[in-house]
Design an enzyme around this catalytic site. Structure first.
Site, short mmCIF file in Angstrom:
data_model
loop_
_atom_site.label_atom_id
_atom_site.label_comp_id
_atom_site.label_asym_id
_atom_site.label_seq_id
_atom_site.Cartn_x
_atom_site.Cartn_y
_atom_site.Cartn_z
CG HIS A 123 -1.95 -1.06 1.22
ND1 HIS A 123 -2.83 -1.27 0.19
CD2 HIS A 123 -2.21 -2.03 2.14
CE1 HIS A 123 -3.60 -2.32 0.46
NE2 HIS A 123 -3.24 -2.80 1.64
CG ASP A 160 -2.67 -8.54 0.84
OD1 ASP A 160 -1.92 -8.87 1.78
OD2 ASP A 160 -3.67 -7.81 0.97
CG HIS A 162 -6.32 -5.46 1.90
ND1 HIS A 162 -5.72 -6.30 2.82
CD2 HIS A 162 -7.49 -5.04 2.46
CE1 HIS A 162 -6.50 -6.36 3.91
NE2 HIS A 162 -7.56 -5.61 3.71
CG ASP A 246 -4.68 -10.02 3.69
OD1 ASP A 246 -4.39 -10.55 2.59
OD2 ASP A 246 -4.38 -8.85 3.97
#
Ligand SMILES: [Zn+2]
Length: 315
Positions: A123, A160, A162, A246
């Site tokens: 991120h 991931d 995200h 995740d």
């Protein structure tokens, strides 16, 4: 079958009370990687990323903000993202370890080189960290590989849960970087729609496959079967993986239902592709994953899958 584990114990000082991005994650991932290798793994000492490596990706003003936050004894970059005493050293080690993994894979020293590091990176944008991330580890590795003449074209696999908004923003006008991502959507950070495909000369190098909440192994594997073909057509010199766990069904922060079997299947596809492309190995860096048992089992399954895929491809 050589497996390298690069893990930054220095990161265990990077912690905040009650925060899910915690030191036990690094330990669980490392345990899983050792178990998945099925043989002794090489665990080289970590070399931190130097100023030049960091400056290839991050703005000097942001690096100064990080240093200043640490010198004050810590602080928060956003409501999710903390800097503690020792966090900047931890982040430099995480980026350096990811670069070491990438160099070992591209140079053929390791078939699987896994950086089990914290804080995570995908991120973090050029101008700022967020979403638990301080330095974009995989981006530093891409730039470091190219600066050292070890690769020109690089593929980033990001599974991931995200979307790796920082990584995409750093490379979305770079025609020599192929970024492929599956992620839950709509979800944090709100980017990663299929129409986000790159800018300028790089249109067609970003490949986003948003998955609806509750998607499991079937949707995850189907998306990656298609993305593997996309990456093969791109023809990278090396594949680097933003390996977050995740998307696992047990993860407390997200809503997909992938299991370790899904990660193993996709890792097998990635390993086989790297073999077909004649790559020396595959490098990975840990991103998210907040259930320790799921993280351990999934990291283990990833290493098993990568080795099996490379073996099956004749690599
Ligand atoms: Zn994540």
């Amino acid at each position: 079958m050589s497996v390298w584990l690069l893990t930054n114990a220095s990161a265990d000082v990077h912690r905040a009370p009650g925060h899910p991005e915690r030191p036990e994650r690094r330990i669980a991932a490392a345990e899983g990687i050792r178990a998945g290798a099925g043989a002794a793994v090489l665990e080289p000492a970590i070399e931190p990323a130097d100023e030049e490596d960091l400056a290839r990706i991050h703005d000097p003003a942001y690096l100064a903000i990080l240093a200043e936050a640490e010198s004050r004894g810590g602080g928060w970059l956003d409501p999710d993202t903390y800097v503690a005493s020792g966090s900047v050293s931890a982040a430099r080690d995480a980026a350096g370890a990811t670069l070491q993994a990438a160099l070992a894979a591209s140079g053929g020293e390791a078939e699987v080189a896994f950086a089990a590091v914290r804080p995570p990176g995908h991120h973090a944008a050029r101008g700022g960290g967020r979403g638990f991330c301080l330095i974009n580890n995989i981006a530093v590795a891409v730039a470091g590989l190219r600066a050292r003449g070890m690769a020109e074209r690089v593929a980033i696999v990001d599974w991931d849960v995200h979307h790796g908004d920082g990584t995409q923003a750093i490379f979305d006008d770079d025609a020599d970087v192929c970024y492929a991502s599956t992620h839950q959507a709509p979800f944090y950070p709100g980017t990663g729609w299929a129409e986000e495909s790159g800018r300028g000369d790089a249109v067609g190098t970003m490949h986003n496959r948003p998955l609806a909440a509750s998607s499991g192994d079937e949707e995850f594997v189907t998306a990656w079967q298609e993305l593997i073909g996309v990456i093969e057509s791109f023809g990278p010199d090396v594949i680097l993986v933003s390996a977050g766990y995740d998307a696992h069904a047990a993860d407390p922060l997200a809503g997909l239902a992938v299991t370790e079997s899904g990660f193993e299947t996709v890792a097998r596809l990635v390993g086989a592709l790297s073999g077909r492309l004649g790559h020396g190995g595959v490098a990975l860096t840990l991103e998210g994953g907040y259930d320790l048992d799921a993280l351990r089992a999934s990291a283990s399954a990833t290493v098993r899958g990568l080795l099996a895929g490379r073996n099956a491809s004749g690599a």
